[in-house]
Design a protein around this motif. Structure first.
Motif, PDB file in Angstrom:
ATOM      1  N   PRO A  50      11.781 -65.584 -30.295  1.00  0.00           N
ATOM      2  CA  PRO A  50      12.121 -64.272 -29.741  1.00  0.00           C
ATOM      3  C   PRO A  50      11.377 -64.008 -28.428  1.00  0.00           C
ATOM      4  CG  PRO A  50      11.757 -64.083 -32.092  1.00  0.00           C
ATOM      5  CD  PRO A  50      11.350 -65.483 -31.696  1.00  0.00           C
ATOM      6  N   ASP A  51      10.143 -64.500 -28.328  1.00  0.00           N
ATOM      7  CA  ASP A  51       9.389 -64.309 -27.088  1.00  0.00           C
ATOM      8  C   ASP A  51      10.036 -65.042 -25.919  1.00  0.00           C
ATOM      9  OD1 ASP A  51       7.523 -62.664 -28.269  1.00  0.00           O
ATOM     10  OD2 ASP A  51       6.055 -64.266 -28.578  1.00  0.00           O
ATOM     11  N   GLU A  52      10.592 -66.209 -26.193  1.00  0.00           N
ATOM     12  CA  GLU A  52      11.281 -66.959 -25.138  1.00  0.00           C
ATOM     13  C   GLU A  52      12.508 -66.187 -24.665  1.00  0.00           C
ATOM     14  OE1 GLU A  52      13.438 -71.211 -24.952  1.00  0.00           O
ATOM     15  OE2 GLU A  52      11.296 -71.289 -25.512  1.00  0.00           O
ATOM     16  N   PHE A  53      13.233 -65.610 -25.589  1.00  0.00           N
ATOM     17  CA  PHE A  53      14.395 -64.802 -25.192  1.00  0.00           C
ATOM     18  C   PHE A  53      13.939 -63.553 -24.433  1.00  0.00           C
ATOM     19  CE2 PHE A  53      17.630 -61.507 -26.072  1.00  0.00           C
ATOM     20  CZ  PHE A  53      18.624 -62.045 -25.269  1.00  0.00           C
ATOM     21  N   ALA A  54      12.845 -62.938 -24.860  1.00  0.00           N
ATOM     22  CA  ALA A  54      12.306 -61.770 -24.145  1.00  0.00           C
ATOM     23  C   ALA A  54      11.931 -62.143 -22.718  1.00  0.00           C
ATOM     24  CB  ALA A  54      11.107 -61.193 -24.896  1.00  0.00           C
ATOM     25  N   ALA A  55      11.393 -63.346 -22.529  1.00  0.00           N
ATOM     26  CA  ALA A  55      11.046 -63.810 -21.184  1.00  0.00           C
ATOM     27  C   ALA A  55      12.294 -63.963 -20.316  1.00  0.00           C
ATOM     28  CB  ALA A  55      10.283 -65.124 -21.254  1.00  0.00           C
ATOM     29  N   ILE A  56      13.382 -64.442 -20.918  1.00  0.00           N
ATOM     30  CA  ILE A  56      14.649 -64.566 -20.185  1.00  0.00           C
ATOM     31  C   ILE A  56      15.120 -63.189 -19.739  1.00  0.00           C
ATOM     32  CG2 ILE A  56      17.104 -65.166 -20.427  1.00  0.00           C
ATOM     33  CD1 ILE A  56      16.090 -67.420 -22.401  1.00  0.00           C
ATOM     34  N   LEU A  57      15.093 -62.224 -20.666  1.00  0.00           N
ATOM     35  CA  LEU A  57      15.501 -60.857 -20.292  1.00  0.00           C
ATOM     36  C   LEU A  57      14.570 -60.281 -19.234  1.00  0.00           C
ATOM     37  CD1 LEU A  57      16.586 -59.066 -23.590  1.00  0.00           C
ATOM     38  CD2 LEU A  57      18.013 -59.926 -21.730  1.00  0.00           C
ATOM     39  N   GLY A  58      13.270 -60.523 -19.382  1.00  0.00           N
ATOM     40  CA  GLY A  58      12.313 -60.038 -18.385  1.00  0.00           C
ATOM     41  C   GLY A  58      12.612 -60.591 -17.009  1.00  0.00           C
ATOM     42  N   HIS A  59      12.970 -61.855 -16.957  1.00  0.00           N
ATOM     43  CA  HIS A  59      13.355 -62.472 -15.685  1.00  0.00           C
ATOM     44  C   HIS A  59      14.565 -61.756 -15.088  1.00  0.00           C
ATOM     45  CE1 HIS A  59      14.265 -65.697 -12.800  1.00  0.00           C
ATOM     46  NE2 HIS A  59      15.525 -65.487 -13.165  1.00  0.00           N
ATOM     47  N   GLU A  60      15.569 -61.522 -15.909  1.00  0.00           N
ATOM     48  CA  GLU A  60      16.769 -60.843 -15.423  1.00  0.00           C
ATOM     49  C   GLU A  60      16.456 -59.404 -14.991  1.00  0.00           C
ATOM     50  OE1 GLU A  60      19.422 -62.560 -14.688  1.00  0.00           O
ATOM     51  OE2 GLU A  60      18.427 -64.287 -15.593  1.00  0.00           O
ATOM     52  N   PHE A  61      15.565 -58.744 -15.723  1.00  0.00           N
ATOM     53  CA  PHE A  61      15.194 -57.380 -15.341  1.00  0.00           C
ATOM     54  C   PHE A  61      14.455 -57.377 -14.005  1.00  0.00           C
ATOM     55  CE2 PHE A  61      15.111 -55.872 -20.048  1.00  0.00           C
ATOM     56  CZ  PHE A  61      16.485 -56.053 -20.111  1.00  0.00           C
ATOM     57  N   GLY A  62      13.798 -58.480 -13.679  1.00  0.00           N
ATOM     58  CA  GLY A  62      13.197 -58.622 -12.357  1.00  0.00           C
ATOM     59  C   GLY A  62      14.258 -58.595 -11.272  1.00  0.00           C
ATOM     60  N   HIS A  63      15.408 -59.217 -11.541  1.00  0.00           N
ATOM     61  CA  HIS A  63      16.523 -59.159 -10.583  1.00  0.00           C
ATOM     62  C   HIS A  63      17.039 -57.730 -10.455  1.00  0.00           C
ATOM     63  CE1 HIS A  63      16.737 -63.418  -9.934  1.00  0.00           C
ATOM     64  NE2 HIS A  63      16.968 -63.686 -11.218  1.00  0.00           N
ATOM     65  N   VAL A  64      17.067 -56.993 -11.563  1.00  0.00           N
ATOM     66  CA  VAL A  64      17.476 -55.578 -11.521  1.00  0.00           C
ATOM     67  C   VAL A  64      16.489 -54.797 -10.653  1.00  0.00           C
ATOM     68  CG1 VAL A  64      17.790 -53.461 -12.875  1.00  0.00           C
ATOM     69  CG2 VAL A  64      18.631 -55.645 -13.767  1.00  0.00           C
ATOM     70  N   ALA A  65      15.203 -55.032 -10.855  1.00  0.00           N
ATOM     71  CA  ALA A  65      14.163 -54.285 -10.141  1.00  0.00           C
ATOM     72  C   ALA A  65      14.253 -54.481  -8.632  1.00  0.00           C
ATOM     73  CB  ALA A  65      12.775 -54.700 -10.640  1.00  0.00           C
ATOM     74  N   THR A  66      14.577 -55.696  -8.218  1.00  0.00           N
ATOM     75  CA  THR A  66      14.636 -55.978  -6.777  1.00  0.00           C
ATOM     76  C   THR A  66      16.059 -55.902  -6.213  1.00  0.00           C
ATOM     77  OG1 THR A  66      14.748 -58.356  -7.241  1.00  0.00           O
ATOM     78  CG2 THR A  66      12.567 -57.419  -6.831  1.00  0.00           C
ATOM     79  N   ARG A  67      16.985 -55.502  -7.069  1.00  0.00           N
ATOM     80  CA  ARG A  67      18.397 -55.351  -6.670  1.00  0.00           C
ATOM     81  C   ARG A  67      18.989 -56.627  -6.068  1.00  0.00           C
ATOM     82  NH1 ARG A  67      20.394 -50.018  -6.736  1.00  0.00           N
ATOM     83  NH2 ARG A  67      18.790 -48.450  -6.961  1.00  0.00           N
ATOM     84  N   ASP A  68      18.574 -57.758  -6.586  1.00  0.00           N
ATOM     85  CA  ASP A  68      19.073 -59.038  -6.078  1.00  0.00           C
ATOM     86  C   ASP A  68      20.601 -59.162  -6.135  1.00  0.00           C
ATOM     87  OD1 ASP A  68      16.512 -59.875  -5.448  1.00  0.00           O
ATOM     88  OD2 ASP A  68      16.243 -60.963  -7.325  1.00  0.00           O
ATOM     89  N   PRO A  69      21.250 -58.771  -7.235  1.00  0.00           N
ATOM     90  CA  PRO A  69      22.715 -58.921  -7.272  1.00  0.00           C
ATOM     91  C   PRO A  69      23.410 -58.085  -6.206  1.00  0.00           C
ATOM     92  CG  PRO A  69      21.869 -58.605  -9.475  1.00  0.00           C
ATOM     93  CD  PRO A  69      20.739 -58.319  -8.528  1.00  0.00           C
ATOM     94  N   THR A  70      22.918 -56.884  -5.959  1.00  0.00           N
ATOM     95  CA  THR A  70      23.519 -56.025  -4.932  1.00  0.00           C
ATOM     96  C   THR A  70      23.310 -56.631  -3.562  1.00  0.00           C
ATOM     97  OG1 THR A  70      23.160 -54.068  -6.301  1.00  0.00           O
ATOM     98  CG2 THR A  70      23.535 -53.698  -3.962  1.00  0.00           C
ATOM     99  N   ARG A  71      22.121 -57.147  -3.311  1.00  0.00           N
ATOM    100  CA  ARG A  71      21.847 -57.807  -2.026  1.00  0.00           C
ATOM    101  C   ARG A  71      22.777 -58.997  -1.826  1.00  0.00           C
ATOM    102  NH1 ARG A  71      16.350 -56.452  -0.206  1.00  0.00           N
ATOM    103  NH2 ARG A  71      15.355 -55.290  -1.886  1.00  0.00           N
ATOM    104  N   SER A  72      23.027 -59.756  -2.882  1.00  0.00           N
ATOM    105  CA  SER A  72      23.911 -60.921  -2.782  1.00  0.00           C
ATOM    106  C   SER A  72      25.339 -60.520  -2.431  1.00  0.00           C
ATOM    107  CB  SER A  72      23.914 -61.698  -4.102  1.00  0.00           C
ATOM    108  OG  SER A  72      22.654 -62.260  -4.332  1.00  0.00           O
ATOM    109  N   VAL A  73      25.810 -59.448  -3.040  1.00  0.00           N
ATOM    110  CA  VAL A  73      27.171 -58.965  -2.743  1.00  0.00           C
ATOM    111  C   VAL A  73      27.262 -58.518  -1.292  1.00  0.00           C
ATOM    112  CG1 VAL A  73      28.838 -57.134  -3.241  1.00  0.00           C
ATOM    113  CG2 VAL A  73      27.738 -58.353  -5.125  1.00  0.00           C
ATOM    114  N   ILE A  74      26.266 -57.796  -0.819  1.00  0.00           N
ATOM    115  CA  ILE A  74      26.264 -57.326   0.569  1.00  0.00           C
ATOM    116  C   ILE A  74      26.197 -58.510   1.521  1.00  0.00           C
ATOM    117  CG2 ILE A  74      24.904 -56.070   2.282  1.00  0.00           C
ATOM    118  CD1 ILE A  74      24.183 -54.109  -0.039  1.00  0.00           C
ATOM    119  N   ALA A  75      25.338 -59.474   1.240  1.00  0.00           N
ATOM    120  CA  ALA A  75      25.201 -60.652   2.102  1.00  0.00           C
ATOM    121  C   ALA A  75      26.503 -61.456   2.140  1.00  0.00           C
ATOM    122  CB  ALA A  75      24.060 -61.533   1.629  1.00  0.00           C
ATOM    123  N   ALA A  76      27.179 -61.555   1.006  1.00  0.00           N
ATOM    124  CA  ALA A  76      28.426 -62.317   0.950  1.00  0.00           C
ATOM    125  C   ALA A  76      29.550 -61.605   1.707  1.00  0.00           C
ATOM    126  CB  ALA A  76      28.842 -62.549  -0.491  1.00  0.00           C
ATOM    127  N   GLY A  77      29.443 -60.281   1.819  1.00  0.00           N
ATOM    128  CA  GLY A  77      30.474 -59.503   2.499  1.00  0.00           C
ATOM    129  C   GLY A  77      30.360 -59.655   3.978  1.00  0.00           C
TER     130      GLY A  77
END
Length: 77
Positions: A50-77
């Motif tokens: 479960p801790d390994e899965f929590a680490a995976i979610l924590g990593h993804e939440f890091g992308h949420v915190a820095t808005r990486d997906p939104t930046r990628s969409v803007i850069a691709a546009g």
């Protein structure tokens, strides 16, 4: 839901992550704009604890915190 609440408690995130699981034979957990995290089911099988899965979610939440997906969409546009 409890794990997400525990991992985000007190976090200063621009969006509250919304996590869903989709059945898929690829082990991945992409994050989309707006705090949406899609966990592909094979990653649940590959996570050894479960801790390994929590680490995976924590990593993804890091992308949420820095808005990486939104930046990628803007850069691709």
């Amino acid at each position: 839901d409890r794990l997400v609440a525990k991992l985000t408690e007190g976090a200063d995130l621009p969006d509250i992550p919304r996590v869903s699981v989709r059945r898929h034979a690829i082990a991945n957990a992409p994050t989309l704009p707006g705090g949406r995290v899609i966990v592909l089911s094979d990653i649940l099988d590959k996570a050894k604890t479960p801790d390994e899965f929590a680490a995976i979610l924590g990593h993804e939440f890091g992308h949420v915190a820095t808005r990486d997906p939104t930046r990628s969409v803007i850069a691709a546009g």
